[in-house]
Design a protein around this motif. Structure first.
Motif: not given
Length: 466
Positions: A147-172
């Motif tokens: 998170p100290a880096n000015i780079a896309t990784e942290t934001l990208y991983i957060f959106f990715l994780a949020a999307g995957l969790w919501l999708y898994l909740e739908f499937v479950a």
């Protein structure tokens, strides 16, 4: 009462893990220099992101900020991170801008650890698995520092994780009934598609994954897990396309330019084929070489044609046609290195502890040389990063094996890792680009470690009762 007590303990333990993880992230972030991010002196793409972000809100088509050019009418990367860092620069001075960005990224990072808890618990149907996954995410050295880096990784991983969790909740919910009374299954699917759209607008390489998920919904329909799979697939793709199209519409209305997410895919394909790529200036020279007979020249005007799709295709075709076996070997070696080499060790010193360790084993193996290895800058934190990385991969693969009977919820998460690895066989592969699949390894590693602990406990109970 016993169950309530167990739930309470899990809640307190999770809260403690997330709190400590947040403190570690903020403490590290606040120690790092700020103004150097604007000059590029720290390396990486931070200065470019910041200049483009400020330029985006400047009201100008193009110009220079702190010596770095911006082109709003021809912005190449996916836009969301540029907009994100630009917003802070509208309201805050330079030093405060970096502090604010880092604090928001620390929040996003620790929220990702919580989402790892939710995903592991959903797949394993065990809060213990979620606790272990959250701890691995919270205390992973690379995830603490990122998170100290000015780079896309942290934001990208957060959106990715949020999307995957919501999708898994739908499937479950389709397989076992709704788990969360406040989250309707269809709402979870629509929100997951929106999160995937934000992930794509942060890093364009994600663009095709929702199509993979649409095929997963078809698979669920064929196995009688999901009714009306066509309607759900359509909902997923329409919401996702609507989110991603915002950037396309912006460019059409403002610049009469047709772009879908990013113009960098052809460049990444070319760099994946080119064995001699390097700095931006060096790459410009390579692209210009042979273009209308020109060699290495200034790239103010000529780069428009040098970076055209047609030129990239001709360069890739020439490389692959000249040596197909060499191209495949290059892609395999680069991808293997990107997977096996942990991201996040460079900020703690340039010397590789693995290389130094291998040299010590193959050379004299003396105590004096070993002492030199142990004194390498950042040795302890680098070693911890390697341990977390390989614990994640090793136990993550074991977790995937053990959850194969829960394929309904396990497949999407494992599928993202496979998708990312597969697409980077063709695109440029660096440890940084493969870093987002660390969350997959750690979620499945949490499941495996919790299962091992449970089996060990059952075995001890059996021995004690015997």
């Amino acid at each position: 009462m016993t169950q309530l007590s167990a739930e309470t303990r899990h809640t307190w333990l999770l809260t403690l893990i997330l709190l400590i993880g947040m403190i570690l992230r903020v403490a590290y972030a606040l120690e790092q220099p700020t103004l150097l991010q604007f000059t590029g002196a720290e390396g990486g793409d931070s200065a470019g992101y910041l200049a483009n972000g400020a330029g985006f809100f400047s009201g100008k088509e193009h110009g220079r900020i702190r010596g770095f050019p911006f082109y709003n009418s021809n912005l190449k990367p996916a836009p969301l991170y540029i907009v994100f860092v630009g917003m802070f620069q509208v309201f805050l001075p330079d030093h405060e801008t970096i502090i604010a960005i880092r604090l928001v990224q620390c929040l996003a990072s620790i929220a990702t650890a919580y989402l790892a808890y939710r995903m592991a618990a959903t797949i394993a149907r065990s809060a213990s698995a979620g606790i272990v996954a959250a701890a691995l995410m919270a205390f992973h050295p690379a995830l603490i520092a990122e998170p100290a880096n000015i780079a896309t990784e942290t934001l990208y991983i957060f959106f990715l994780a949020a999307g995957l969790w919501l999708y898994l909740e739908f499937v479950a919910a389709q397989a076992n009934g709704p788990r969360l009374p406040w989250l309707k299954p269809v709402g979870a699917l629509a929100l997951s598609a929106a999160m995937f759209g934000l992930a794509t607008l942060t890093r364009g390489v994600f663009a095709l994954f929702p199509i993979v998920l649409a095929l997963h919904l078809l698979w669920l329909g064929r196995h009688q897990v999901l009714r009306n799979w066509r309607m759900h697939s359509l909902l997923l793709l329409v919401v996702y396309a609507a989110m991603v199209s915002t950037w396309t519409i912006h460019n059409l209305l403002n610049w009469n330019r047709m772009v879908i997410v990013s113009d960098q895919m052809m460049a990444a394909l070319w760099r994946g084929a080119e064995s001699n790529d390097g700095s931006p200036a060096h790459n410009d020279a390579l692209l210009l070489d042979g273009l209308d007979g020109r060699g290495s020249v200034s790239c103010e005007v000529d780069c428009i044609s040098a970076h055209s799709t047609e030129n990239y295709i001709s360069k890739i075709d020439a490389i692959v046609s000249a040596d197909p076996a060499g191209y495949l070997a290059l892609r395999f070696n680069e991808l293997s290195y990107a997977i096996l080499q942990p991201h996040g060790t460079n900020p703690f010193g340039d010397t590789s502890i693995m290389e130094a360790g291998r040299k010590w084993i193959s050379d004299d193996r003396s105590l004096e040389t070993l002492e030199q290895v142990l004194r390498i800058e950042g040795f302890a934190i680098k070693l911890a990063t390697w341990i977390f990385h390989y614990v994640g991969i090793g136990f993550g693969l074991l977790g995937m094996l053990w959850t194969r009977k829960r394929w309904v919820t396990a497949t999407p998460l494992a599928g993202f890792a496979l998708y990312t690895i597969a697409i980077h066989f063709f695109l440029l592969a660096l440890p940084r680009y493969l870093f987002p699949i660390e969350i997959v390894w750690l979620v499945f590693a949490g499941i495996a470690l919790a299962e091992l602990h449970e089996r060990w406990g059952r075995r001890r109970s059996a021995v004690g009762s015997g």
